[in-house]
Design a protein around this motif. Structure first.
Motif, PDB file in Angstrom:
ATOM      1  N   PRO A  64      -3.395  12.534  47.424  1.00 50.64           N
ATOM      2  CA  PRO A  64      -1.799  13.422  47.065  1.00 50.64           C
ATOM      3  C   PRO A  64      -2.483  14.381  48.137  1.00 50.64           C
ATOM      4  N   LEU A  65      -2.060  14.789  49.156  1.00 50.79           N
ATOM      5  CA  LEU A  65      -2.175  15.831  50.144  1.00 50.79           C
ATOM      6  C   LEU A  65      -0.996  16.346  49.852  1.00 50.79           C
ATOM      7  N   PRO A  66      -0.972  17.622  50.119  1.00 53.53           N
ATOM      8  CA  PRO A  66       0.484  19.076  50.144  1.00 53.53           C
ATOM      9  C   PRO A  66       1.059  18.356  51.663  1.00 53.53           C
ATOM     10  N   ALA A  67       2.061  19.649  51.508  1.00 51.16           N
ATOM     11  CA  ALA A  67       3.483  18.776  52.148  1.00 51.16           C
ATOM     12  C   ALA A  67       3.556  19.981  53.305  1.00 51.16           C
ATOM     13  N   VAL A  68       2.643  21.252  53.867  1.00 55.94           N
ATOM     14  CA  VAL A  68       2.039  21.677  54.530  1.00 55.94           C
ATOM     15  C   VAL A  68       0.926  22.565  54.218  1.00 55.94           C
ATOM     16  N   THR A  69       0.172  22.478  55.308  1.00 56.29           N
ATOM     17  CA  THR A  69      -1.610  22.722  55.267  1.00 56.29           C
ATOM     18  C   THR A  69      -1.385  23.512  56.821  1.00 56.29           C
ATOM     19  N   ALA A  70      -2.107  24.328  56.520  1.00 56.31           N
ATOM     20  CA  ALA A  70      -2.558  25.213  57.717  1.00 56.31           C
ATOM     21  C   ALA A  70      -4.214  23.947  58.189  1.00 56.31           C
ATOM     22  N   ILE A  71      -4.969  23.739  57.885  1.00 55.81           N
ATOM     23  CA  ILE A  71      -6.285  23.326  57.318  1.00 55.81           C
ATOM     24  C   ILE A  71      -6.158  21.943  58.217  1.00 55.81           C
ATOM     25  N   GLY A 113      -3.580  28.838  60.271  1.00 56.73           N
ATOM     26  CA  GLY A 113      -3.348  29.786  59.130  1.00 56.73           C
ATOM     27  C   GLY A 113      -3.823  31.323  59.759  1.00 56.73           C
ATOM     28  N   PRO A 114      -3.105  32.208  59.506  1.00 55.50           N
ATOM     29  CA  PRO A 114      -3.621  33.981  60.094  1.00 55.50           C
ATOM     30  C   PRO A 114      -3.710  34.121  59.454  1.00 55.50           C
ATOM     31  N   VAL A 115      -4.654  33.455  58.280  1.00 55.64           N
ATOM     32  CA  VAL A 115      -5.660  34.360  57.430  1.00 55.64           C
ATOM     33  C   VAL A 115      -6.593  33.283  56.979  1.00 55.64           C
ATOM     34  N   LEU A 116      -8.142  34.073  56.609  1.00 54.78           N
ATOM     35  CA  LEU A 116      -9.533  33.476  56.257  1.00 54.78           C
ATOM     36  C   LEU A 116      -8.949  31.905  55.331  1.00 54.78           C
ATOM     37  N   ALA A 117      -9.393  30.991  55.542  1.00 55.92           N
ATOM     38  CA  ALA A 117      -9.521  29.536  54.692  1.00 55.92           C
ATOM     39  C   ALA A 117     -11.293  30.115  54.098  1.00 55.92           C
ATOM     40  N   ASN A 118     -10.732  29.680  52.932  1.00 59.16           N
ATOM     41  CA  ASN A 118     -12.385  29.126  52.443  1.00 59.16           C
ATOM     42  C   ASN A 118     -12.078  27.536  52.032  1.00 59.16           C
ATOM     43  N   VAL A 119     -13.119  26.911  52.465  1.00 60.99           N
ATOM     44  CA  VAL A 119     -12.899  25.008  52.040  1.00 60.99           C
ATOM     45  C   VAL A 119     -14.376  25.310  52.300  1.00 60.99           C
ATOM     46  N   THR A 120     -14.113  23.434  51.833  1.00 55.24           N
ATOM     47  CA  THR A 120     -15.724  22.724  52.017  1.00 55.24           C
ATOM     48  C   THR A 120     -15.363  21.684  51.761  1.00 55.24           C
ATOM     49  N   VAL A 121     -16.055  20.841  53.354  1.00 54.38           N
ATOM     50  CA  VAL A 121     -15.982  19.841  53.373  1.00 54.38           C
ATOM     51  C   VAL A 121     -16.945  18.903  52.584  1.00 54.38           C
ATOM     52  N   HIS A 122     -16.576  17.305  52.941  1.00 53.77           N
ATOM     53  CA  HIS A 122     -17.334  16.411  51.961  1.00 53.77           C
ATOM     54  C   HIS A 122     -17.061  15.154  52.841  1.00 53.77           C
ATOM     55  N   LEU A 145     -17.420  26.305  53.955  1.00 50.37           N
ATOM     56  CA  LEU A 145     -16.617  26.656  55.434  1.00 50.37           C
ATOM     57  C   LEU A 145     -15.958  27.696  55.144  1.00 50.37           C
ATOM     58  N   ALA A 146     -16.434  29.030  55.955  1.00 56.06           N
ATOM     59  CA  ALA A 146     -15.206  30.279  55.770  1.00 56.06           C
ATOM     60  C   ALA A 146     -14.493  30.277  56.609  1.00 56.06           C
ATOM     61  N   ILE A 147     -13.609  29.737  57.856  1.00 56.92           N
ATOM     62  CA  ILE A 147     -13.009  29.453  58.995  1.00 56.92           C
ATOM     63  C   ILE A 147     -11.963  30.555  59.026  1.00 56.92           C
ATOM     64  N   ASN A 189     -10.238  22.562  49.211  1.00 55.19           N
ATOM     65  CA  ASN A 189      -9.563  24.462  49.214  1.00 55.19           C
ATOM     66  C   ASN A 189     -10.473  24.584  48.073  1.00 55.19           C
ATOM     67  N   SER A 190     -10.310  26.351  47.888  1.00 58.30           N
ATOM     68  CA  SER A 190     -11.872  26.690  47.080  1.00 58.30           C
ATOM     69  C   SER A 190     -10.823  26.187  45.757  1.00 58.30           C
ATOM     70  N   GLN A 191      -9.338  25.702  45.267  1.00 61.19           N
ATOM     71  CA  GLN A 191      -9.272  24.861  43.934  1.00 61.19           C
ATOM     72  C   GLN A 191      -9.554  23.756  43.749  1.00 61.19           C
ATOM     73  N   GLY A 192      -9.821  22.539  44.461  1.00 62.47           N
ATOM     74  CA  GLY A 192     -10.943  21.531  44.628  1.00 62.47           C
ATOM     75  C   GLY A 192      -9.829  20.956  44.938  1.00 62.47           C
ATOM     76  N   GLU A 193      -8.332  21.398  45.889  1.00 67.88           N
ATOM     77  CA  GLU A 193      -7.526  20.381  46.203  1.00 67.88           C
ATOM     78  C   GLU A 193      -7.827  20.042  47.463  1.00 67.88           C
ATOM     79  N   ILE A 194      -7.417  18.321  47.510  1.00 68.79           N
ATOM     80  CA  ILE A 194      -8.102  18.085  48.808  1.00 68.79           C
ATOM     81  C   ILE A 194      -6.541  18.878  49.935  1.00 68.79           C
ATOM     82  N   GLN A 195      -7.204  18.892  50.765  1.00 72.61           N
ATOM     83  CA  GLN A 195      -5.871  19.668  52.262  1.00 72.61           C
ATOM     84  C   GLN A 195      -6.420  18.708  53.470  1.00 72.61           C
ATOM     85  N   ALA A 196      -7.206  18.186  53.420  1.00 70.10           N
ATOM     86  CA  ALA A 196      -6.896  16.877  54.988  1.00 70.10           C
ATOM     87  C   ALA A 196      -8.487  15.938  54.349  1.00 70.10           C
TER      88      ALA A 196
END
Length: 217
Positions: A64-71, A113-122, A145-147, A189-196
């Motif tokens: 399940p991937l988001p329809a729109v993501t900045a990552i 995206g236009p703002v800082l993104a806090n993500v985890t790569v696994h 990562l804080a990108i 993302n920080s909520q544990g949702e897969i972005q990519a």
């Protein structure tokens, strides 16, 4: 006045007298009652663990991937190798040659995206045991990562603990261990949702949701 069946008389025949008897329902012991209540949960857990531990199937589930993501995510092999060595066999009269598989993965995560993104790569590698054909995962790791906006981060991941064995003796010759088949990388993302998600082969992407068991030591 009530007439009982046993009071009726038919010439030449005698009818038995029926009396109502109270039928007692069986009483379960507390332990049996508890087991009956827990049985559905036990069966579901056993089914789930069995499917994961012994499954030879490839997960068909869609990630399940988001329809729109900045990552965005990219990954590629930058190094791979095999080393052959003589190791100790279970049978002292046998010889064993062990092939160790190793790979290095370059992972590039970009924030559009236009703002800082806090993500985890696994990440983890996927392989199969030679004898059973069951799936396993190895070389697993993750990094937070804080990108910054419009920036990217590069992570190097390594796996070097997948071994295949060839054992020979006077009356035996067999293969054991495992083979490395590919890798899977996700960004959450920080909520544990897969972005990519990215995999060495598209058919392995389902393992991002249904991960195979960790490789045995």
């Amino acid at each position: 006045m009530q007439t009982r069946l046993c009071d009726l008389r038919v010439p030449g025949a005698a009818l038995p007298c029926f009396r109502h008897q109270h039928m007692q329902e069986p009483v379960l012991s507390p332990m049996k009652a508890t087991l009956l209540l827990l049985l559905p949960a036990i069966l579901m857990a056993a089914s789930a663990s069995g499917a994961g531990k012994y499954s030879k199937e490839i997960p068909k589930i869609a990630v399940p991937l988001p329809a729109v993501t900045a990552i965005t995510l990219d990954a590629r092999n930058v190094a791979a190798g095999r080393s052959l060595s003589n190791t100790v066999a279970p049978n002292p009269d046998a010889t064993r040659k062990t092939t160790t598989h190793s790979e290095t993965l370059e992972i590039n995560v970009r924030n559009l995206g236009p703002v800082l993104a806090n993500v985890t790569v696994h990440w983890f590698w996927v392989g199969r045991y030679v004898t059973s054909g069951n799936w396993f995962r190895a070389g697993e790791g993750e990094k937070a990562l804080a990108i910054d906006s419009k920036k990217s981060e590069v992570v190097l991941a390594e796996c070097g603990d997948v071994e295949g064995h060839v054992t020979k003796a006077a009356n035996e010759h067999y293969k054991s261990g495992g083979n490395m088949l590919g890798w899977v990388v996700t960004v959450m993302n920080s909520q544990g949702e897969i972005q990519a998600v990215k995999a060495s082969d598209a058919y392995l992407q389902g393992f991002a949701i249904e991960q195979p068991p960790k490789k045995r030591k």
